[in-house]
Design a protein around this motif. Structure first.
Motif, short mmCIF file in Angstrom:
data_model
loop_
_atom_site.label_atom_id
_atom_site.label_comp_id
_atom_site.label_asym_id
_atom_site.label_seq_id
_atom_site.Cartn_x
_atom_site.Cartn_y
_atom_site.Cartn_z
N LEU A 197 13.33 3.90 -34.49
CA LEU A 197 14.23 4.26 -35.57
C LEU A 197 15.65 4.38 -35.04
N GLN A 198 16.59 3.73 -35.73
CA GLN A 198 18.00 3.81 -35.38
C GLN A 198 18.80 4.06 -36.65
N LEU A 199 19.64 5.08 -36.64
CA LEU A 199 20.52 5.39 -37.76
C LEU A 199 21.92 4.87 -37.44
N THR A 200 22.50 4.13 -38.37
CA THR A 200 23.83 3.56 -38.18
C THR A 200 24.72 3.89 -39.38
N HIS A 201 25.98 3.51 -39.29
CA HIS A 201 26.94 3.72 -40.37
C HIS A 201 26.95 5.19 -40.80
N ALA A 210 19.24 3.17 -42.11
CA ALA A 210 18.17 3.40 -41.13
C ALA A 210 17.53 2.05 -40.80
N ARG A 211 17.48 1.73 -39.54
CA ARG A 211 16.81 0.51 -39.11
C ARG A 211 15.48 0.91 -38.47
N VAL A 212 14.39 0.51 -39.11
CA VAL A 212 13.04 0.84 -38.66
C VAL A 212 12.44 -0.45 -38.09
N THR A 213 12.10 -0.41 -36.81
CA THR A 213 11.65 -1.62 -36.13
C THR A 213 10.19 -1.51 -35.70
N LEU A 214 9.40 -2.53 -36.08
CA LEU A 214 8.04 -2.64 -35.56
C LEU A 214 8.15 -3.09 -34.11
N ALA A 215 7.86 -2.20 -33.18
CA ALA A 215 8.19 -2.43 -31.77
C ALA A 215 6.94 -2.57 -30.92
#
Length: 267
Positions: A7-11, A16-21
């Motif tokens: 999970l990465q929060l921007t702006h 919220a950028r949720v990435t299947l990692a």
């Protein structure tokens, strides 16, 4: 945060950028589904959130659900967890945007179908290949007709064919196609133009209104389809044979027995 979701929060917390990692396949197994549910719960506290972007790490969005977890001893728990996840996405507090590159198959497409918008690179591939394993996708069969109509949905479910991004765009399965390598940059531009200037509350409620038809389908129809899958289809030998053949990398051996109804006078 768990091991398979990033999970990465921007702006300033508006995106919220949720990435299947879990590359390269980003398999949507029960562990990943559980982590996604926890992530969405965490994001429910962010009142200023204007978009949640769901993407896959690496070259592919996701090859779909775990075939191993579709065997008889695990399939019930798998379907329950997937339904929990899809309904949790329906309650997300911001518009959901699937950003797809590479493969988006099976359970991964079911996940994308619960997003409000699907953006893709030209190299993206979409499909529900479950029929090739002698099963069917309950959530996909329930949701897909709402997005592309019964005829096209039936074609995808019954053939298991994989469709290109251009084909998916032409039938309304996805919203935009961008040149390969430009998805992230184009998405940033799209967010800056269409989401960041808007009211977070308005975006949230507009998304919730749009989701109402498919949430009703998940609540009303999906349990019926799951029952057909678990109580009827999985009782047939063909389903288990198809799944095991895939795992063992061999051709399936179908043992279908035709049921013949005798005339009443012969009974």
């Amino acid at each position: 945060m768990g091991q398979k979701i990033r999970l990465q929060l921007t702006h300033e917390g508006q995106v919220a950028r949720v990435t299947l990692a879990a590359p390269k396949a980003n398999i949507l197994d029960q562990e990943m589904m559980h982590e996604l549910i926890e992530t969405l719960d965490q994001l429910s506290d962010h009142a200023n959130l204007k978009a949640i972007v769901l993407a896959g790490e690496g070259a592919h969005f996701s090859f779909g659900a775990s075939v191993q977890e579709h065997l008889p001893e695990q399939i019930s728990a798998t379907l329950v967890e997937l339904r929990r996840l899809l309904l949790k996405m329906g309650a997300a507090h911001a518009p959901l945007i699937a950003a797809v590159r590479g493969q988006c198959l099976g359970g991964a497409l079911e996940l994308a179908l619960t997003c409000d918008l699907i953006l893709a690179e030209e190299n993206a591939k979409f499909g529900l290949p479950e029929i090739k394993l002698a099963v069917f996708p309950p959530a996909g069969a329930a949701l897909l007709p709402l997005r592309i109509g019964y005829g096209r949905a039936a074609e995808m479910v019954l053939t298991g064919e994989t469709w290109s991004a251009a084909q998916a765009l032409s039938i309304g399965l996805i919203n935009r196609v961008f040149p390969d390598g430009e998805l992230d940059a184009r998405l940033e531009s799209w967010l800056a133009s269409n989401f960041l200037p808007r009211s977070a509350a308005a975006l949230r409620f507009a998304a919730e209104v749009g989701r109402r038809p498919w949430i009703q389908v998940l609540e009303r129809e999906l349990p019926v389809l799951e029952s057909l899958y678990l109580d009827d289809l999985m009782e047939k030998g063909e389903a288990v044979e198809g799944l095991q053949a895939f795992l063992e990398k061999r051709k399936p051996s179908w043992q279908t027995k035709e049921v013949v109804s005798l005339p009443a006078t012969a009974k």
